[in-house]
Write an enzyme that holds these catalytic residues in place. Structure first.
Site, PDB file in Angstrom:
ATOM      1  N   CYS A  88     105.145 -66.790  36.924  1.00  0.00           N
ATOM      2  CA  CYS A  88     103.840 -67.336  37.335  1.00  0.00           C
ATOM      3  C   CYS A  88     102.868 -67.045  36.193  1.00  0.00           C
ATOM      4  O   CYS A  88     102.079 -66.106  36.248  1.00  0.00           O
ATOM      5  CB  CYS A  88     103.370 -66.638  38.610  1.00  0.00           C
ATOM      6  SG  CYS A  88     104.473 -66.892  40.006  1.00  0.00           S
ATOM      7  N   GLY A  90     100.404 -68.848  34.438  1.00  0.00           N
ATOM      8  CA  GLY A  90      99.061 -69.355  34.162  1.00  0.00           C
ATOM      9  C   GLY A  90      97.977 -68.323  34.444  1.00  0.00           C
ATOM     10  O   GLY A  90      98.087 -67.621  35.439  1.00  0.00           O
ATOM     11  N   PRO A  91      96.967 -68.222  33.604  1.00  0.00           N
ATOM     12  CA  PRO A  91      96.678 -69.009  32.391  1.00  0.00           C
ATOM     13  C   PRO A  91      97.335 -68.475  31.104  1.00  0.00           C
ATOM     14  O   PRO A  91      97.078 -68.992  30.032  1.00  0.00           O
ATOM     15  CB  PRO A  91      95.152 -68.906  32.294  1.00  0.00           C
ATOM     16  CG  PRO A  91      94.833 -67.567  32.893  1.00  0.00           C
ATOM     17  CD  PRO A  91      95.860 -67.320  33.962  1.00  0.00           C
ATOM     18  N   GLY A  92      98.145 -67.429  31.207  1.00  0.00           N
ATOM     19  CA  GLY A  92      98.930 -67.055  30.025  1.00  0.00           C
ATOM     20  C   GLY A  92      98.571 -65.739  29.370  1.00  0.00           C
ATOM     21  O   GLY A  92      99.085 -65.435  28.288  1.00  0.00           O
ATOM     22  N   LYS A 139      99.254 -62.501  30.263  1.00  0.00           N
ATOM     23  CA  LYS A 139     100.391 -61.578  30.130  1.00  0.00           C
ATOM     24  C   LYS A 139     101.524 -62.245  29.348  1.00  0.00           C
ATOM     25  O   LYS A 139     102.263 -61.571  28.630  1.00  0.00           O
ATOM     26  CB  LYS A 139     100.867 -61.118  31.512  1.00  0.00           C
ATOM     27  CG  LYS A 139      99.839 -60.262  32.213  1.00  0.00           C
ATOM     28  CD  LYS A 139     100.323 -59.770  33.545  1.00  0.00           C
ATOM     29  CE  LYS A 139      99.168 -59.248  34.374  1.00  0.00           C
ATOM     30  NZ  LYS A 139      98.223 -60.318  34.815  1.00  0.00           N
ATOM     31  N   CYS A 187      97.109 -58.384  41.256  1.00  0.00           N
ATOM     32  CA  CYS A 187      95.773 -57.845  40.970  1.00  0.00           C
ATOM     33  C   CYS A 187      95.080 -57.638  42.315  1.00  0.00           C
ATOM     34  O   CYS A 187      93.940 -58.034  42.521  1.00  0.00           O
ATOM     35  CB  CYS A 187      94.972 -58.722  40.018  1.00  0.00           C
ATOM     36  SG  CYS A 187      94.659 -60.368  40.613  1.00  0.00           S
TER      37      CYS A 187
HETATM   38  C1  LIG Z   1      98.078 -64.073  39.262  1.00  0.00           C
HETATM   39  S1  LIG Z   1      98.194 -65.621  38.509  1.00  0.00           S
HETATM   40  C2  LIG Z   1      99.118 -65.248  37.053  1.00  0.00           C
HETATM   41  C3  LIG Z   1      98.276 -64.687  35.929  1.00  0.00           C
HETATM   42  C4  LIG Z   1      99.027 -64.667  34.605  1.00  0.00           C
HETATM   43  N1  LIG Z   1     100.270 -63.935  34.702  1.00  0.00           N
HETATM   44  C5  LIG Z   1      98.194 -64.105  33.475  1.00  0.00           C
HETATM   45  O1  LIG Z   1      98.338 -62.910  33.165  1.00  0.00           O
HETATM   46  O2  LIG Z   1      97.425 -64.859  32.875  1.00  0.00           O
HETATM   47  C6  LIG Z   1      99.389 -66.421  39.495  1.00  0.00           C
HETATM   48  C7  LIG Z   1      99.797 -67.792  39.018  1.00  0.00           C
HETATM   49  O3  LIG Z   1     100.884 -68.223  39.833  1.00  0.00           O
HETATM   50  C8  LIG Z   1     100.828 -69.625  39.950  1.00  0.00           C
HETATM   51  N2  LIG Z   1     101.702 -69.987  41.083  1.00  0.00           N
HETATM   52  C9  LIG Z   1     101.399 -70.052  42.408  1.00  0.00           C
HETATM   53  N3  LIG Z   1     102.482 -70.386  43.105  1.00  0.00           N
HETATM   54  C10 LIG Z   1     103.506 -70.532  42.226  1.00  0.00           C
HETATM   55  C11 LIG Z   1     104.863 -70.880  42.344  1.00  0.00           C
HETATM   56  N4  LIG Z   1     105.402 -71.146  43.534  1.00  0.00           N
HETATM   57  N5  LIG Z   1     105.616 -70.962  41.227  1.00  0.00           N
HETATM   58  C12 LIG Z   1     105.071 -70.694  40.016  1.00  0.00           C
HETATM   59  N6  LIG Z   1     103.779 -70.360  39.840  1.00  0.00           N
HETATM   60  C13 LIG Z   1     103.008 -70.276  40.934  1.00  0.00           C
HETATM   61  C14 LIG Z   1      99.352 -69.889  40.131  1.00  0.00           C
HETATM   62  O4  LIG Z   1      99.040 -71.216  39.806  1.00  0.00           O
HETATM   63  C15 LIG Z   1      98.748 -68.878  39.147  1.00  0.00           C
HETATM   64  O5  LIG Z   1      98.552 -69.484  37.899  1.00  0.00           O
END
Ligand SMILES: C[S@@+](CC[C@H](N)C(=O)[O-])C[C@H]1O[C@@H](n2cnc3c(N)ncnc32)[C@H](O)[C@@H]1O
Length: 457
Positions: free
Chosen positions: A267, A269-271, A273, A389
């Site tokens: 998961c 987005g936005p990138g 990590k 988070c």
């Molecule tokens: C907590 S954020 C991730 C933050 C990211 N790791 C960062 O450090 O920038 C969770 C992400 O999971 C995505 N998401 C939600 N459901 C998902 C799924 N079923 N499969 C993949 N990504 C998903 C959301 O769109 C969101 O971008």
């Protein structure tokens, strides 16, 4: 928060107040995120650095303290806030913030705020704000908490919804920090210090600035626009909470990287990590694949990873598909799960009012589905980092207990030991193998990190 307002005249402050009012309206009407919208509005309005700081303080402070201010407005106006026109209510909140939380002289706070009100409401706004200005913040606190006890009192005093107070209290208790609730609630109401990550292998921490507080990759941003830091402009350093940095490197540094390892950020987005993992993977000779469900956010991941040559592969779609499409295919997986974000209330000022307890069951179910998929996609002997988070027990410890229950092939890694080894300052006490960071204790977002390993076949 002390905001200087030298001349106390409308001339300098008016555009800042206007920008703040516009952002409050967009948050209310369009579900906008203040932290995403505000920089653009400040640029559009060509605010001076002083006015930009004032607009930021007014917007963030007003949104964070909205619950407290609404109680005060209800008392001062002698009417329910839902009986007040929303545009007028926003103006009143901005005025109350200036009167009770800044050093703006009361006559300027009232006068300039009344100027923002619709003509038909100027008398009402003027009257309410004058009433507010006649009592000190402490007197208002005493009035608005009168007769309240327990979580209800804390909710009123620290401007958090009561269910959030309850969730934070339970999160602290689970971590052996039940006595720290008021410190946490107070920390949620203060703007976080800006931290940068110096991407390993691309730039040294020392070349960017002073080391951070707890993550070895972190640099303290010393005020001003981080984008003006040359390493940031070059994409070698980024703005990133130190807790997020620790979460990513807990996975990459838990054990030595064997060249050729395959890593998955499920998961991404936005990138944020993903960029740090990509830097670590590059050093160790691992391959990272970053996945994101939402196409626009996948675009942000691509942008975040563009500095690498070759850039890691970014794929779009529901991460649960990896359970079958690449079963057993990854040596390390980051599941930075979608969650309530209750650990990042400092930087998302409207979030506490927007989230609802009814959001929890759906998120918990999604987290469990993603965890099960991660376990399936993990190679025998592989390492999974489950990160949120949020310190909400249902999204953290209960989610981990659930996946351990469902998958006997999984064991919990002593993540406190791993992170203590990596961190540059003491983590302090905690309970069990998980790491729970706290804004009031570590200066980070309240990130939860649990490493899990799959036993070798
Ligand atoms: C907590 S954020 C991730 C933050 C990211 N790791 C960062 O450090 O920038 C969770 C992400 O999971 C995505 N998401 C939600 N459901 C998902 C799924 N079923 N499969 C993949 N990504 C998903 C959301 O769109 C969101 O971008």
């Amino acid at each position: 928060m002390n905001v200087k307002h030298g001349a106390g005249t409308t001339g300098r402050a008016a555009p800042a107040r206007k920008v703040a009012a516009e952002v409050l309206a967009a948050v209310r009407d369009d579900d906008a995120y203040a932290n995403l919208l505000l920089p653009g509005r400040i640029a559009q309005a060509k605010l001076s650095p002083g006015d930009a700081a004032l607009a930021t303080e007014l917007t963030y402070g007003t949104l964070r303290m909205q619950g407290r201010y609404d109680r005060i407005i209800r008392l001062a106006a002698n009417r329910e806030t839902d009986a007040i026109d929303p545009v007028v209510l926003d103006v009143l909140r901005l005025g109350v913030h200036q009167l009770l939380a800044t050093r703006i002289p009361p006559h300027a706070a009232v006068g300039d705020t009344v100027a923002l009100a619709p003509r038909r409401a100027t008398g009402f706004v003027n009257g309410v704000l004058r009433t507010v200005s006649r009592s000190t913040p402490e007197e208002w606190d005493a009035r608005l908490t009168e007769g309240l006890t327990g979580d209800a009192r804390l909710a009123a005093e620290y401007s958090h919804p009561e269910w959030v107070v309850d969730a934070l209290r339970r999160g602290l208790e689970a971590d052996g920090r039940g006595s720290e609730l008021e410190e946490l609630l107070a920390a949620d109401n203060v703007a976080p210090a800006v931290a940068l990550v110096a991407l390993p292998g691309l730039v040294e921490v020392a070349a960017v600035g002073e080391p951070g507080v707890i993550a070895p990759t972190a640099v303290r941003a010393l005020g001003g626009d981080p984008a003006a830091v040359p390493a940031v402009a070059a994409g070698l350093a980024r703005v990133q909470d130190e807790g997020s940095q620790l979460a990513a490197i807990a996975l990459s540094r838990a054990r030595e990287i064997v060249p050729g390892e395959r890593w998955l950020d499920m998961c991404a987005g936005p990138g944020g990590k993903a960029a740090l993992l990509a830097a670590e993977a590059r050093i160790g000779g691992a391959e990272l694949i970053a996945n994101e469900l939402v196409p626009a956010r996948a675009g942000l991941v691509r942008r975040a990873l563009a500095v690498f040559d070759p850039a890691p592969r970014v794929v779009e779609g529901d991460a649960t598909r990896f359970a079958t499409s690449e079963a057993g295919g990854f040596d390390r997986i980051l599941l930075d799960a979608p969650c309530t974000g209750l650990g990042a209330l400092r930087r998302r000022p409207e979030a506490r009012w927007r989230k609802q307890p009814s959001d929890i069951p759906g998120l918990v179910a999604l987290q469990a589905r993603l965890l099960d998929a991660a376990v399936a996609a993990l190679a025998p002997g592989g390492l999974l980092a489950y990160v949120t988070c949020s310190p909400h027990p249902d999204e953290t410890r209960a989610a981990v207990a659930g996946v351990l229950d469902r998958h006997p092939e999984l064991t919990a890694v002593d993540t406190r030991e791993v992170v203590a080894r990596i961190a540059t300052s003491d983590l302090g006490p905690g309970v069990g193998p998980a790491v729970q960071l706290w804004p009031h204790r570590h200066g980070t977002d309240a990130m939860f990190i649990q490493l899990l390993s799959k036993v070798d076949a």
